[in-house]
Scaffold this motif. Sequence first.
Motif, PDB file in Angstrom:
ATOM      1  N   LEU A 193     -15.554 106.686 -40.774  1.00 28.37           N
ATOM      2  CA  LEU A 193     -14.712 105.814 -39.963  1.00 28.37           C
ATOM      3  C   LEU A 193     -15.348 105.556 -38.597  1.00 28.37           C
ATOM      4  O   LEU A 193     -15.391 104.429 -38.118  1.00 28.37           O
ATOM      5  CB  LEU A 193     -13.351 106.498 -39.788  1.00 28.37           C
ATOM      6  N   VAL A 194     -15.877 106.618 -37.988  1.00 27.97           N
ATOM      7  CA  VAL A 194     -16.501 106.494 -36.669  1.00 27.97           C
ATOM      8  C   VAL A 194     -17.761 105.642 -36.768  1.00 27.97           C
ATOM      9  O   VAL A 194     -18.000 104.768 -35.930  1.00 27.97           O
ATOM     10  CB  VAL A 194     -16.830 107.890 -36.099  1.00 27.97           C
ATOM     11  N   PHE A 201     -16.761 102.094 -37.153  1.00 30.45           N
ATOM     12  CA  PHE A 201     -16.252 101.656 -35.854  1.00 30.45           C
ATOM     13  C   PHE A 201     -17.417 101.270 -34.943  1.00 30.45           C
ATOM     14  O   PHE A 201     -17.382 100.237 -34.262  1.00 30.45           O
ATOM     15  CB  PHE A 201     -15.421 102.797 -35.250  1.00 30.45           C
ATOM     16  N   ILE A 251     -18.187  97.670 -33.050  1.00 30.83           N
ATOM     17  CA  ILE A 251     -18.423  97.442 -31.619  1.00 30.83           C
ATOM     18  C   ILE A 251     -19.738  96.703 -31.401  1.00 30.83           C
ATOM     19  O   ILE A 251     -19.842  95.827 -30.546  1.00 30.83           O
ATOM     20  CB  ILE A 251     -18.441  98.783 -30.851  1.00 30.83           C
ATOM     21  N   VAL A 289     -20.298 103.981 -29.812  1.00 32.12           N
ATOM     22  CA  VAL A 289     -18.944 104.549 -29.880  1.00 32.12           C
ATOM     23  C   VAL A 289     -18.748 105.505 -28.715  1.00 32.12           C
ATOM     24  O   VAL A 289     -17.724 105.467 -28.026  1.00 32.12           O
ATOM     25  CB  VAL A 289     -18.706 105.274 -31.227  1.00 32.12           C
ATOM     26  N   PHE A 297     -18.770 103.608 -25.081  1.00 33.07           N
ATOM     27  CA  PHE A 297     -17.596 102.794 -24.773  1.00 33.07           C
ATOM     28  C   PHE A 297     -16.321 103.612 -24.587  1.00 33.07           C
ATOM     29  O   PHE A 297     -15.287 103.070 -24.200  1.00 33.07           O
ATOM     30  CB  PHE A 297     -17.409 101.697 -25.828  1.00 33.07           C
ATOM     31  N   PRO A 342     -12.515  98.112 -26.660  1.00 34.41           N
ATOM     32  CA  PRO A 342     -13.829  98.729 -26.839  1.00 34.41           C
ATOM     33  C   PRO A 342     -14.889  97.670 -27.111  1.00 34.41           C
ATOM     34  O   PRO A 342     -15.420  97.567 -28.204  1.00 34.41           O
ATOM     35  CB  PRO A 342     -13.634  99.644 -28.062  1.00 34.41           C
ATOM     36  N   MET A 380      -6.384 106.585 -37.243  1.00 38.24           N
ATOM     37  CA  MET A 380      -7.465 105.819 -36.620  1.00 38.24           C
ATOM     38  C   MET A 380      -7.692 104.509 -37.365  1.00 38.24           C
ATOM     39  O   MET A 380      -7.923 103.467 -36.751  1.00 38.24           O
ATOM     40  CB  MET A 380      -8.755 106.640 -36.601  1.00 38.24           C
ATOM     41  N   PHE A 381      -7.626 104.571 -38.694  1.00 43.13           N
ATOM     42  CA  PHE A 381      -7.841 103.371 -39.500  1.00 43.13           C
ATOM     43  C   PHE A 381      -6.780 102.312 -39.186  1.00 43.13           C
ATOM     44  O   PHE A 381      -7.098 101.133 -38.983  1.00 43.13           O
ATOM     45  CB  PHE A 381      -7.795 103.750 -40.982  1.00 43.13           C
ATOM     46  N   LEU A 437      -7.511 100.849 -35.867  1.00 45.45           N
ATOM     47  CA  LEU A 437      -8.728 100.056 -35.918  1.00 45.45           C
ATOM     48  C   LEU A 437      -8.425  98.668 -36.454  1.00 45.45           C
ATOM     49  O   LEU A 437      -8.965  97.665 -35.987  1.00 45.45           O
ATOM     50  CB  LEU A 437      -9.717 100.766 -36.845  1.00 45.45           C
ATOM     51  N   LEU A 440      -9.549 105.176 -28.841  1.00 49.25           N
ATOM     52  CA  LEU A 440     -10.106 105.436 -30.156  1.00 49.25           C
ATOM     53  C   LEU A 440     -11.552 105.920 -30.041  1.00 49.25           C
ATOM     54  O   LEU A 440     -11.983 106.793 -30.796  1.00 49.25           O
ATOM     55  CB  LEU A 440     -10.055 104.147 -30.975  1.00 49.25           C
ATOM     56  N   ASN A 441     -12.283 105.346 -29.081  1.00 48.39           N
ATOM     57  CA  ASN A 441     -13.654 105.814 -28.846  1.00 48.39           C
ATOM     58  C   ASN A 441     -13.644 107.251 -28.363  1.00 48.39           C
ATOM     59  O   ASN A 441     -14.499 108.045 -28.746  1.00 48.39           O
ATOM     60  CB  ASN A 441     -14.353 104.964 -27.788  1.00 48.39           C
ATOM     61  N   SER A 468     -13.119 109.452 -31.215  1.00 48.35           N
ATOM     62  CA  SER A 468     -14.337 109.473 -32.024  1.00 48.35           C
ATOM     63  C   SER A 468     -15.413 110.336 -31.394  1.00 48.35           C
ATOM     64  O   SER A 468     -16.095 111.096 -32.084  1.00 48.35           O
ATOM     65  CB  SER A 468     -14.883 108.061 -32.205  1.00 48.35           C
ATOM     66  N   LEU A 478     -14.630 113.850 -31.923  1.00 47.10           N
ATOM     67  CA  LEU A 478     -14.880 114.147 -33.332  1.00 47.10           C
ATOM     68  C   LEU A 478     -16.375 114.358 -33.582  1.00 47.10           C
ATOM     69  O   LEU A 478     -16.782 115.279 -34.286  1.00 47.10           O
ATOM     70  CB  LEU A 478     -14.379 112.964 -34.164  1.00 47.10           C
TER      71      LEU A 478
END
Lengths: 299, 289
Positions: free
Chosen positions: A129-130, A133, A137, B33, B36, B44, B246-247, B250, B258-259, B262, B265
Motif C-alpha cells: 500500500l505504501v 501510494f 505521489i 512518501v 511528503f 500529499p 489507509m486504502f 487513499l 497518511l504519509n 506510512s 510503518l
Amino acid sequence: MSTLQMVSGTEKSTTIPMIKLGTFLLMLPLLLWLFLLIILPHLDLLTVSLREKLGYREYAFSFQNYIEFFTEPLYWNTFVRTAVMSIVATAITLVVGFPVSYYIAKVLKGKKRNLLFMMCLIPFWVSELVRTFGWMILLRESGVISSFLQWAGLVDGPVELLYSDATLMVGLVYTSMLFMVVPLVSVLDTLDDSLIEAGYDLGGSTYSILREIVIPHAMPGIASGCIVVFMLTLGNYLTPTLLGGKDSLWFTEQIYNQFITRFNWESGSAFGFLLLFLSSAIVFVGLKLSRQTLADTVK
Amino acid sequence: MIPSLPQSKFSTRLYAAYITLFFIYLAAPLVVVGVFAFNDSLFPSMPWNGFTFDWFIGTEDSRIGVFNDGQLLESIGYSGFIAICVTLLSVFVGTCNAFLFERHTFRGKNILYIFALMPLVIPGVILGISILIFTNSIANGVEDSFGLDLDFLRPGLFIVIMGQFAFVTTITTLVISARLRKFDTSLEEAALNLGATKWEAVKTITLPFLKPAMIGAGIVCFLMSFENFNTTLMLVGSDSPLTITMFDRLKQGSTPALNAVSLMLMVVSGVLALISVFVQRDKKVPDSE
C-alpha cells in the motif's frame, strides 16, 4: 533429510504399521489448519459457484455462473486482459531484473554485494500500500514528476501520468521485482566464473556467452521467478485498483465487485474458481516445462 | 561480463549506470512518501510549502496529525492485535509441522506436504472469499439448526485472523523446517541417554536450537499480517485494520497524515526486517565458516 527419514522410517515400519498417537497429536494442528482453512473453504467455493439462487436461501445446481462468464464479453475480456497483462509484466520484470541480479551475483564481491542485495530486499518489507501510494505521489497530475517536467520546461501544463496501462505496468513490475531478483541471484551464484572465462577464451562474444552459458544455467531460477511473479501479478488487487485506469479492470476487482458491491456470491465464486484454475494451470505448466516441483520453487 | 575479463570502459559504465537507475527506481516511491510527510500543505503533492510536523502532532480540525487521529490509532491497534494473534498461532503450528515433516514418517506425508505448500499458490483474494463463504455457511448452518448466532464467524477480527493465519503458516513451516533439518539428532540422543524424557530433551536442546528460526519466522509473520491487504479486504468487518483504513483514505484523497503513518510503518518494518535478518544470520555462521 532423506537419509534421516529413511533410517527412522525403517525403524518405525517394523514396530507399528499404523500412525502412532504421538504422530497423530503432532498432526492435529496441521490437519485442522489444512481442512478448516484451506480444503473445506475451497470445496465450499466450488459448491457455491455451481449453484443458482432461486429465492431466499433456496438454491439449485447449475452451471449458470460459468455460462454467464463465457457469454458476457465484459467478464471474458477482463479475464483475458488480466492474463495477458500479467504475462507482459512478468516478461518486463525478468528483462529488468536479470541484469541487476547478474550484477549482484557475478560482478560484485563481498560486502558490496551483500549491501546491494539487502537494498534490493528492503523495499519489499514495506507494505504494498505504501509503495503504491509512493507511485501515486510521483505520477499524479500534481505529482513530483509532473512538476519536474514543467520546471524543466519539457511540458507546458500539468501532465496526468496515473491511470494508464503504462503506469500500471510500472507499479506491477515494481511490486514483483523481489520475487524475480532473489531466485535469479541464488541461481547465478552457483555459476562458476571459470565457465564464463572458458567461453571467453574460446572466442565467445558477450552475447554468445550469455546465450550459451549464463542463460541455460540460470533457467531454473528464471522459471521459478517467472512463475511466482506471474501468480502474484494475476492475484494483485491493490496496484490495478489504485494505479490502473477506469477501463483497465483487473479480474480480482471483478471478483470483489461481485462479492462486496453486488452481493452476488454465486458468480463471484465462479470467477474466483476460474482465477484459481488459471493461476494453478500456469504454475503447473511452468513447473512441468522447467522440470521442477513446487517444493523446489519455494527453496 | 565478470571483473576478471577485459571489457571496454564504456560498457562497464553503462552497466553501472543501469544499476544506479534501477536503485533510484526502487527507492523513489519510498523516499517521496517519507518526504511528503513533512510538507506543509493539505495534500500529499507538489508544490513543496515548507517543513512541518503537523502531520504527526497537529490538532487543528483540518490538520489532524497521526497521533491525534482516533480512527488511525484505533486501526493500528486492531492491526497490532491481529498480527500478534496470527504470529503466535502460526509459529506454534509451524513448529508442530516442522517436527511432523522432519521427524515422522506416515502414510500420505507427501500429499500433506503438498497441501501445506498450497497456500503459496492461492491468490490472496481467493483465499479470502473462500474463507468468507465457508465461515458464512457454518454460521448460517448453526443458526438454522440450533438457533444460535455465532457472531465471530461473520466478517470481523476473528475471521481476518483465520484468513491471515491460513497462508502465513506455510511460511513459518518452511522456515522452521529448514532450521530443524540442520539439527544434529545425536545431541537429542545424548540427552535421552543422560536420562532426560523425550519432551525434556526437545525442550532443553531442540527448541533453543530452533529459537532463531522461530523468532525470524515470527517477525516475518508479524509484518506479513500487519501489511496484508488482499485477504483482509474480503474478510474485514466494521473494525478496520490499518491497511484497510489507509486504502479507504487513499481512494478518497487524503492529507499528508497518511504519509506520516506510512513513514512510521516503513521505519518499523525496516527495523524489524533488519532484526530478522540478523537473528537468522547467526545461524549461518557455524555452517559456512
